[in-house]
Design a protein around this motif. Structure first.
Motif, PDB file in Angstrom:
ATOM      1  N   ILE A 114       0.857  -1.187   0.000  1.00 43.56           N
ATOM      2  CA  ILE A 114       0.000   0.000   0.000  1.00 43.56           C
ATOM      3  C   ILE A 114       0.892   1.236   0.000  1.00 43.56           C
ATOM      4  O   ILE A 114       1.594   1.497   0.982  1.00 43.56           O
ATOM      5  CB  ILE A 114      -0.937   0.035   1.224  1.00 43.56           C
ATOM      6  N   PRO A 115       0.911   2.007  -1.096  1.00 48.13           N
ATOM      7  CA  PRO A 115       1.749   3.215  -1.123  1.00 48.13           C
ATOM      8  C   PRO A 115       1.194   4.298  -0.205  1.00 48.13           C
ATOM      9  O   PRO A 115      -0.021   4.393  -0.007  1.00 48.13           O
ATOM     10  CB  PRO A 115       1.673   3.649  -2.597  1.00 48.13           C
ATOM     11  N   ASN A 116       2.087   5.088   0.362  1.00 50.03           N
ATOM     12  CA  ASN A 116       1.691   6.175   1.262  1.00 50.03           C
ATOM     13  C   ASN A 116       1.860   7.494   0.513  1.00 50.03           C
ATOM     14  O   ASN A 116       2.966   7.981   0.328  1.00 50.03           O
ATOM     15  CB  ASN A 116       2.569   6.156   2.520  1.00 50.03           C
ATOM     16  N   SER A 117       0.735   8.074   0.092  1.00 49.30           N
ATOM     17  CA  SER A 117       0.785   9.293  -0.722  1.00 49.30           C
ATOM     18  C   SER A 117       1.218  10.516   0.074  1.00 49.30           C
ATOM     19  O   SER A 117       1.524  11.559  -0.501  1.00 49.30           O
ATOM     20  CB  SER A 117      -0.590   9.552  -1.358  1.00 49.30           C
ATOM     21  N   PHE A 118       1.258  10.383   1.414  1.00 46.41           N
ATOM     22  CA  PHE A 118       1.662  11.508   2.265  1.00 46.41           C
ATOM     23  C   PHE A 118       3.057  11.299   2.859  1.00 46.41           C
ATOM     24  O   PHE A 118       3.420  11.983   3.811  1.00 46.41           O
ATOM     25  CB  PHE A 118       0.652  11.699   3.401  1.00 46.41           C
ATOM     26  N   LEU A 119       3.824  10.363   2.300  1.00 46.69           N
ATOM     27  CA  LEU A 119       5.117  10.029   2.895  1.00 46.69           C
ATOM     28  C   LEU A 119       6.054  11.239   2.944  1.00 46.69           C
ATOM     29  O   LEU A 119       6.688  11.502   3.971  1.00 46.69           O
ATOM     30  CB  LEU A 119       5.775   8.884   2.118  1.00 46.69           C
ATOM     31  N   TRP A 120       6.166  11.969   1.848  1.00 46.91           N
ATOM     32  CA  TRP A 120       7.079  13.117   1.791  1.00 46.91           C
ATOM     33  C   TRP A 120       6.691  14.163   2.834  1.00 46.91           C
ATOM     34  O   TRP A 120       7.533  14.657   3.579  1.00 46.91           O
ATOM     35  CB  TRP A 120       7.066  13.736   0.390  1.00 46.91           C
ATOM     36  N   PHE A 130       8.513  10.773  12.885  1.00 40.15           N
ATOM     37  CA  PHE A 130       8.934   9.888  11.798  1.00 40.15           C
ATOM     38  C   PHE A 130      10.196   9.111  12.177  1.00 40.15           C
ATOM     39  O   PHE A 130      10.339   7.943  11.812  1.00 40.15           O
ATOM     40  CB  PHE A 130       9.172  10.691  10.512  1.00 40.15           C
ATOM     41  N   LYS A 131      11.082   9.746  12.930  1.00 41.45           N
ATOM     42  CA  LYS A 131      12.288   9.041  13.399  1.00 41.45           C
ATOM     43  C   LYS A 131      11.898   7.873  14.307  1.00 41.45           C
ATOM     44  O   LYS A 131      12.516   6.808  14.277  1.00 41.45           O
ATOM     45  CB  LYS A 131      13.212  10.009  14.143  1.00 41.45           C
ATOM     46  N   ILE A 132      10.878   8.089  15.122  1.00 46.94           N
ATOM     47  CA  ILE A 132      10.370   7.020  15.995  1.00 46.94           C
ATOM     48  C   ILE A 132       9.813   5.888  15.131  1.00 46.94           C
ATOM     49  O   ILE A 132      10.035   4.701  15.405  1.00 46.94           O
ATOM     50  CB  ILE A 132       9.286   7.560  16.942  1.00 46.94           C
ATOM     51  N   ALA A 133       9.104   6.257  14.070  1.00 43.50           N
ATOM     52  CA  ALA A 133       8.532   5.248  13.168  1.00 43.50           C
ATOM     53  C   ALA A 133       9.633   4.471  12.442  1.00 43.50           C
ATOM     54  O   ALA A 133       9.498   3.265  12.203  1.00 43.50           O
ATOM     55  CB  ALA A 133       7.602   5.920  12.160  1.00 43.50           C
ATOM     56  N   ALA A 153       6.489   3.447   7.681  1.00 43.74           N
ATOM     57  CA  ALA A 153       6.940   4.404   8.701  1.00 43.74           C
ATOM     58  C   ALA A 153       6.020   5.620   8.703  1.00 43.74           C
ATOM     59  O   ALA A 153       5.726   6.199   9.756  1.00 43.74           O
ATOM     60  CB  ALA A 153       8.383   4.823   8.441  1.00 43.74           C
ATOM     61  N   GLY A 154       5.552   5.999   7.500  1.00 50.54           N
ATOM     62  CA  GLY A 154       4.611   7.113   7.410  1.00 50.54           C
ATOM     63  C   GLY A 154       3.294   6.798   8.092  1.00 50.54           C
ATOM     64  O   GLY A 154       2.746   7.629   8.829  1.00 50.54           O
ATOM     65  N   PHE A 155       2.788   5.587   7.881  1.00 56.84           N
ATOM     66  CA  PHE A 155       1.525   5.195   8.519  1.00 56.84           C
ATOM     67  C   PHE A 155       1.685   5.119  10.041  1.00 56.84           C
ATOM     68  O   PHE A 155       0.798   5.537  10.794  1.00 56.84           O
ATOM     69  CB  PHE A 155       1.053   3.845   7.969  1.00 56.84           C
ATOM     70  N   ILE A 156       2.802   4.573  10.494  1.00 57.10           N
ATOM     71  CA  ILE A 156       3.059   4.477  11.930  1.00 57.10           C
ATOM     72  C   ILE A 156       3.156   5.873  12.545  1.00 57.10           C
ATOM     73  O   ILE A 156       2.670   6.115  13.660  1.00 57.10           O
ATOM     74  CB  ILE A 156       4.334   3.656  12.202  1.00 57.10           C
ATOM     75  N   THR A 157       3.758   6.809  11.814  1.00 56.21           N
ATOM     76  CA  THR A 157       3.833   8.197  12.284  1.00 56.21           C
ATOM     77  C   THR A 157       2.447   8.751  12.545  1.00 56.21           C
ATOM     78  O   THR A 157       2.212   9.419  13.562  1.00 56.21           O
ATOM     79  CB  THR A 157       4.553   9.079  11.238  1.00 56.21           C
ATOM     80  N   PHE A 158       1.512   8.491  11.650  1.00 53.83           N
ATOM     81  CA  PHE A 158       0.138   8.970  11.835  1.00 53.83           C
ATOM     82  C   PHE A 158      -0.490   8.399  13.106  1.00 53.83           C
ATOM     83  O   PHE A 158      -1.231   9.092  13.812  1.00 53.83           O
ATOM     84  CB  PHE A 158      -0.729   8.615  10.623  1.00 53.83           C
ATOM     85  N   HIS A 159      -0.194   7.133  13.404  1.00 53.52           N
ATOM     86  CA  HIS A 159      -0.734   6.535  14.640  1.00 53.52           C
ATOM     87  C   HIS A 159      -0.150   7.229  15.874  1.00 53.52           C
ATOM     88  O   HIS A 159      -0.853   7.418  16.878  1.00 53.52           O
ATOM     89  CB  HIS A 159      -0.424   5.037  14.669  1.00 53.52           C
ATOM     90  N   ILE A 160       1.118   7.618  15.798  1.00 50.54           N
ATOM     91  CA  ILE A 160       1.750   8.319  16.920  1.00 50.54           C
ATOM     92  C   ILE A 160       1.132   9.702  17.089  1.00 50.54           C
ATOM     93  O   ILE A 160       0.811  10.123  18.207  1.00 50.54           O
ATOM     94  CB  ILE A 160       3.277   8.409  16.703  1.00 50.54           C
ATOM     95  N   ILE A 161       0.954  10.428  15.974  1.00 46.06           N
ATOM     96  CA  ILE A 161       0.325  11.759  16.015  1.00 46.06           C
ATOM     97  C   ILE A 161      -1.084  11.642  16.563  1.00 46.06           C
ATOM     98  O   ILE A 161      -1.529  12.443  17.396  1.00 46.06           O
ATOM     99  CB  ILE A 161       0.288  12.391  14.608  1.00 46.06           C
TER     100      ILE A 161
END
Length: 284
Positions: A114-120, A130-133, A153-161
């Motif tokens: 699943i590509p993450n369109s918000f990764l950048w 993101f470093k945590i992810a 890592a981008g998806f995991i970042t969203f869960h942290i936020i």
């Protein structure tokens, strides 16, 4: 400590001194046990006492379905995130992150990407999270032998936020979009490049994060000092005009009218950025 419920061979539920449920995990801790038996403390690996008792049934169900090693990895990541951020995260992350990691691993095994369109944007706007992810991906690879793509890592970042702000995932995505758009407006208004390592820029990002969060949750603030706003308008004219451009964009695309308080603080942050970058340009 006696068994109140048996979820599977590795997960039990007990009651604490005031009758609240506590989840106990440990390999084989529930094997050949029955309700009312004393818990073998030597087998306890982890104990969970969630603040919200409403989340316990969902968490209990999750633990009964997910391998113990995935639960352990998720807890390691959550503890690392809590320490790194210096704040307690919402209990919901025990459910959302554990569930996400489990299915991310299953998808990877099946070759489903699943590509993450918000990764950048995620890398740029939530650098610390993101470093945590990224650390999370390292732990998953080290402990479980599964190498997940950077998109995860981008998806995991969203869960942290999400666990920081206690908001919905859709709001976190929209919040990220709003932050990106404001940054673009300011950047192209003044025709400068951000110094993403500067403290001023980092403060601006934090301000935008909480501003967008308040905006999406209709939690606006009223101006406490209108006289100060009038001074700022005249003293920071270019920054104020830029803020007005941001205000027009938010009204057109999100039906949100900037309050005087929001205008004041946004103008101050933009002026700090403009001033810092102008000084760099003059000395460079």
């Amino acid at each position: 400590m006696r068994i109140h419920k048996i979820l599977n061979n590795n997960v039990l539920v007990t009651l604490d001194s005031v009758g609240n449920e506590k989840i106990i995990t440990g390999r084989g801790i529930g094997f050949k046990k029955k309700i009312g038996d004393v818990v073998d403390k030597s087998l306890i690996e982890k104990q969970f006492s969630l603040t919200s008792q409403e989340l316990l049934p969902k968490f209990s169900e999750l633990l009964s379905e997910i391998p113990l090693e995935v639960i352990t990895v998720s807890e390691i990541i959550i503890n690392y995130a809590t320490t790194s951020l210096g704040q307690k995260l919402q209990d919901s992350i025990y459910i959302s992150l554990t569930d996400h990691i489990h299915y991310a691993i299953e998808r990877q095994k099946q070759g489903f990407f699943i590509p993450n369109s918000f990764l950048w944007e995620t890398k740029k706007l939530y650098a610390k999270e993101f470093k945590i992810a990224e650390y999370a991906l390292e732990i998953i690879n080290e402990r479980l032998g599964i190498k997940l793509p950077e998109d995860e890592a981008g998806f995991i970042t969203f869960h942290i936020i999400n666990a920081q702000l206690n908001d919905s995932m859709s709001n976190i995505i929209t919040m990220t979009k709003i932050m990106r758009e404001i940054l673009h407006i300011v950047k192209y208004y003044f025709k400068f490049e951000y110094d993403e390592e500067s403290l001023t820029y980092q403060r601006f990002i934090v301000h935008l994060k909480f501003f967008a969060h308040r905006m999406l949750n209709n939690n606006v603030t009223k101006c406490r000092d209108i006289a100060l706003l009038e001074i700022i308008k005249h003293q920071y004219q270019q920054a104020f005009l830029c803020t007005q451009r941001v205000a027009k964009h938010l009204e057109q695309h999100y039906d949100h009218t900037l309050t005087e308080d929001e205008t004041l603080y946004l103008t101050i942050h933009i002026e700090r950025l403009r001033n810092e970058l102008q000084q760099i340009a003059e000395t460079g």
